[in-house]
Design a protein around this motif. Structure first.
Motif, PDB file in Angstrom:
ATOM      1  N   LEU A 274       8.028  25.000   9.092  1.00 21.30           N
ATOM      2  CA  LEU A 274       8.363  23.697   9.661  1.00 21.30           C
ATOM      3  C   LEU A 274       7.165  22.750   9.622  1.00 21.30           C
ATOM      4  O   LEU A 274       7.304  21.573   9.298  1.00 21.30           O
ATOM      5  CB  LEU A 274       8.861  23.847  11.105  1.00 21.30           C
ATOM      6  N   ARG A 275       5.964  23.263   9.922  1.00 20.57           N
ATOM      7  CA  ARG A 275       4.756  22.418   9.853  1.00 20.57           C
ATOM      8  C   ARG A 275       4.534  21.912   8.430  1.00 20.57           C
ATOM      9  O   ARG A 275       4.200  20.750   8.216  1.00 20.57           O
ATOM     10  CB  ARG A 275       3.537  23.197  10.342  1.00 20.57           C
ATOM     11  N   GLU A 276       4.722  22.787   7.443  1.00 18.55           N
ATOM     12  CA  GLU A 276       4.522  22.386   6.050  1.00 18.55           C
ATOM     13  C   GLU A 276       5.549  21.335   5.625  1.00 18.55           C
ATOM     14  O   GLU A 276       5.201  20.328   5.013  1.00 18.55           O
ATOM     15  CB  GLU A 276       4.622  23.609   5.135  1.00 18.55           C
ATOM     16  N   ILE A 277       6.796  21.566   5.973  1.00 19.15           N
ATOM     17  CA  ILE A 277       7.852  20.613   5.628  1.00 19.15           C
ATOM     18  C   ILE A 277       7.587  19.270   6.296  1.00 19.15           C
ATOM     19  O   ILE A 277       7.731  18.211   5.675  1.00 19.15           O
ATOM     20  CB  ILE A 277       9.232  21.176   6.039  1.00 19.15           C
ATOM     21  N   SER A 278       7.185  19.302   7.552  1.00 18.03           N
ATOM     22  CA  SER A 278       6.909  18.065   8.287  1.00 18.03           C
ATOM     23  C   SER A 278       5.747  17.297   7.667  1.00 18.03           C
ATOM     24  O   SER A 278       5.794  16.076   7.549  1.00 18.03           O
ATOM     25  CB  SER A 278       6.593  18.371   9.754  1.00 18.03           C
ATOM     26  N   LEU A 279       4.710  18.021   7.256  1.00 16.57           N
ATOM     27  CA  LEU A 279       3.561  17.372   6.636  1.00 16.57           C
ATOM     28  C   LEU A 279       3.943  16.732   5.303  1.00 16.57           C
ATOM     29  O   LEU A 279       3.565  15.590   5.019  1.00 16.57           O
ATOM     30  CB  LEU A 279       2.418  18.367   6.439  1.00 16.57           C
ATOM     31  N   ASN A 280       4.715  17.439   4.480  1.00 19.84           N
ATOM     32  CA  ASN A 280       5.157  16.873   3.208  1.00 19.84           C
ATOM     33  C   ASN A 280       5.972  15.601   3.425  1.00 19.84           C
ATOM     34  O   ASN A 280       5.788  14.604   2.716  1.00 19.84           O
ATOM     35  CB  ASN A 280       5.980  17.894   2.417  1.00 19.84           C
ATOM     36  N   ALA A 281       6.861  15.633   4.414  1.00 15.09           N
ATOM     37  CA  ALA A 281       7.690  14.461   4.708  1.00 15.09           C
ATOM     38  C   ALA A 281       6.827  13.299   5.201  1.00 15.09           C
ATOM     39  O   ALA A 281       7.050  12.145   4.834  1.00 15.09           O
ATOM     40  CB  ALA A 281       8.753  14.817   5.742  1.00 15.09           C
ATOM     41  N   LYS A 282       5.818  13.605   5.999  1.00 15.00           N
ATOM     42  CA  LYS A 282       4.939  12.558   6.523  1.00 15.00           C
ATOM     43  C   LYS A 282       4.139  11.895   5.406  1.00 15.00           C
ATOM     44  O   LYS A 282       4.024  10.668   5.355  1.00 15.00           O
ATOM     45  CB  LYS A 282       3.989  13.147   7.565  1.00 15.00           C
ATOM     46  N   VAL A 283       3.609  12.690   4.482  1.00 15.73           N
ATOM     47  CA  VAL A 283       2.835  12.133   3.361  1.00 15.73           C
ATOM     48  C   VAL A 283       3.741  11.262   2.490  1.00 15.73           C
ATOM     49  O   VAL A 283       3.368  10.144   2.105  1.00 15.73           O
ATOM     50  CB  VAL A 283       2.175  13.252   2.525  1.00 15.73           C
ATOM     51  N   ALA A 284       4.947  11.749   2.210  1.00 15.18           N
ATOM     52  CA  ALA A 284       5.890  10.967   1.402  1.00 15.18           C
ATOM     53  C   ALA A 284       6.202   9.641   2.078  1.00 15.18           C
ATOM     54  O   ALA A 284       6.227   8.585   1.426  1.00 15.18           O
ATOM     55  CB  ALA A 284       7.168  11.771   1.175  1.00 15.18           C
ATOM     56  N   GLN A 285       6.419   9.668   3.386  1.00 14.71           N
ATOM     57  CA  GLN A 285       6.735   8.450   4.131  1.00 14.71           C
ATOM     58  C   GLN A 285       5.557   7.484   4.145  1.00 14.71           C
ATOM     59  O   GLN A 285       5.733   6.273   4.021  1.00 14.71           O
ATOM     60  CB  GLN A 285       7.159   8.790   5.568  1.00 14.71           C
ATOM     61  N   LEU A 286       4.346   8.010   4.276  1.00 16.84           N
ATOM     62  CA  LEU A 286       3.155   7.148   4.254  1.00 16.84           C
ATOM     63  C   LEU A 286       3.026   6.418   2.921  1.00 16.84           C
ATOM     64  O   LEU A 286       2.711   5.225   2.886  1.00 16.84           O
ATOM     65  CB  LEU A 286       1.902   7.980   4.526  1.00 16.84           C
ATOM     66  N   ILE A 287       3.244   7.136   1.828  1.00 14.29           N
ATOM     67  CA  ILE A 287       3.155   6.514   0.500  1.00 14.29           C
ATOM     68  C   ILE A 287       4.220   5.432   0.357  1.00 14.29           C
ATOM     69  O   ILE A 287       3.935   4.305  -0.070  1.00 14.29           O
ATOM     70  CB  ILE A 287       3.293   7.573  -0.615  1.00 14.29           C
ATOM     71  N   TYR A 288       5.448   5.770   0.722  1.00 13.58           N
ATOM     72  CA  TYR A 288       6.564   4.818   0.615  1.00 13.58           C
ATOM     73  C   TYR A 288       6.275   3.559   1.441  1.00 13.58           C
ATOM     74  O   TYR A 288       6.404   2.437   0.951  1.00 13.58           O
ATOM     75  CB  TYR A 288       7.859   5.480   1.091  1.00 13.58           C
ATOM     76  N   THR A 289       5.885   3.760   2.699  1.00 10.20           N
ATOM     77  CA  THR A 289       5.639   2.634   3.597  1.00 10.20           C
ATOM     78  C   THR A 289       4.500   1.756   3.089  1.00 10.20           C
ATOM     79  O   THR A 289       4.611   0.520   3.077  1.00 10.20           O
ATOM     80  CB  THR A 289       5.328   3.138   5.023  1.00 10.20           C
ATOM     81  N   ALA A 290       3.414   2.362   2.642  1.00 14.20           N
ATOM     82  CA  ALA A 290       2.270   1.586   2.132  1.00 14.20           C
ATOM     83  C   ALA A 290       2.669   0.791   0.892  1.00 14.20           C
ATOM     84  O   ALA A 290       2.282  -0.378   0.743  1.00 14.20           O
ATOM     85  CB  ALA A 290       1.104   2.517   1.824  1.00 14.20           C
ATOM     86  N   ARG A 291       3.446   1.410   0.015  1.00 16.46           N
ATOM     87  CA  ARG A 291       3.888   0.706  -1.199  1.00 16.46           C
ATOM     88  C   ARG A 291       4.789  -0.468  -0.844  1.00 16.46           C
ATOM     89  O   ARG A 291       4.614  -1.588  -1.361  1.00 16.46           O
ATOM     90  CB  ARG A 291       4.626   1.683  -2.131  1.00 16.46           C
TER      91      ARG A 291
END
Length: 106
Positions: A26-43
Motif C-alpha cells: 500500500l505504501r508503494e502504491i500510494s507513493l507511485n500515485a503521489k508522484v504521478a499526481q505531482l507530475i500531472y499537477t505541475a504540468r
C-alpha cells in the motif's frame, strides 16, 4: 490529496489491517500515485500538454503519459529532475522515520 488519503485509510482499514506485506504494498502504491499526481499537477499548472512537456525534456509524449499513470512503478530521479527543471521547479526528497524502530548494524 485529501481524497487520496481518505481512500488509503479506507483500504487500510478494510483490507490491510496488520499485514506487513500488504502495508508495504500500500505504501508503494500510494507513493507511485503521489508522484504521478505531482507530475500531472505541475504540468497542468505550467499550462503544458504532455507533448509540450515531452518536447522540453526531449522525450516522447507516451513517456509523459506513463509517468502520469498512478500504476507506473518506474519513476527515476533523473527523469523527475529533468521534468522539474523544464517546469522551473526543483525536486525535494525527505527521509522520515517509520513507526518501527530499526537498530543499526554495528
Amino acid at each position: 490529496m485529501a481524497k487520496t488519503n481518505d481512500a488509503v485509510e479506507i483500504i487500510n482499514r478494510r483490507y490491510i489491517k496488520n499485514d506487513p506485506t500488504r502495508q508495504d504494498l500500500l505504501r508503494e502504491i500510494s507513493l507511485n500515485a503521489k508522484v504521478a499526481q505531482l507530475i500531472y499537477t505541475a504540468r497542468k499548472q505550467a499550462g503544458l500538454t504532455q507533448q509540450q512537456l515531452a518536447d522540453l525534456i526531449e522525450t516522447k509524449q507516451s513517456v509523459i503519459a506513463r509517468l502520469e499513470d498512478a500504476d507506473y512503478e518506474g519513476h527515476s530521479l533523473s527523469m523527475l529532475q529533468r521534468i522539474g527543471e523544464a517546469l522551473g521547479q526543483r525536486i525535494e526528497i525527505n527521509l522520515v522515520p517509520t513507526t518501527e524502530t530499526h537498530s543499526s548494524a554495528v
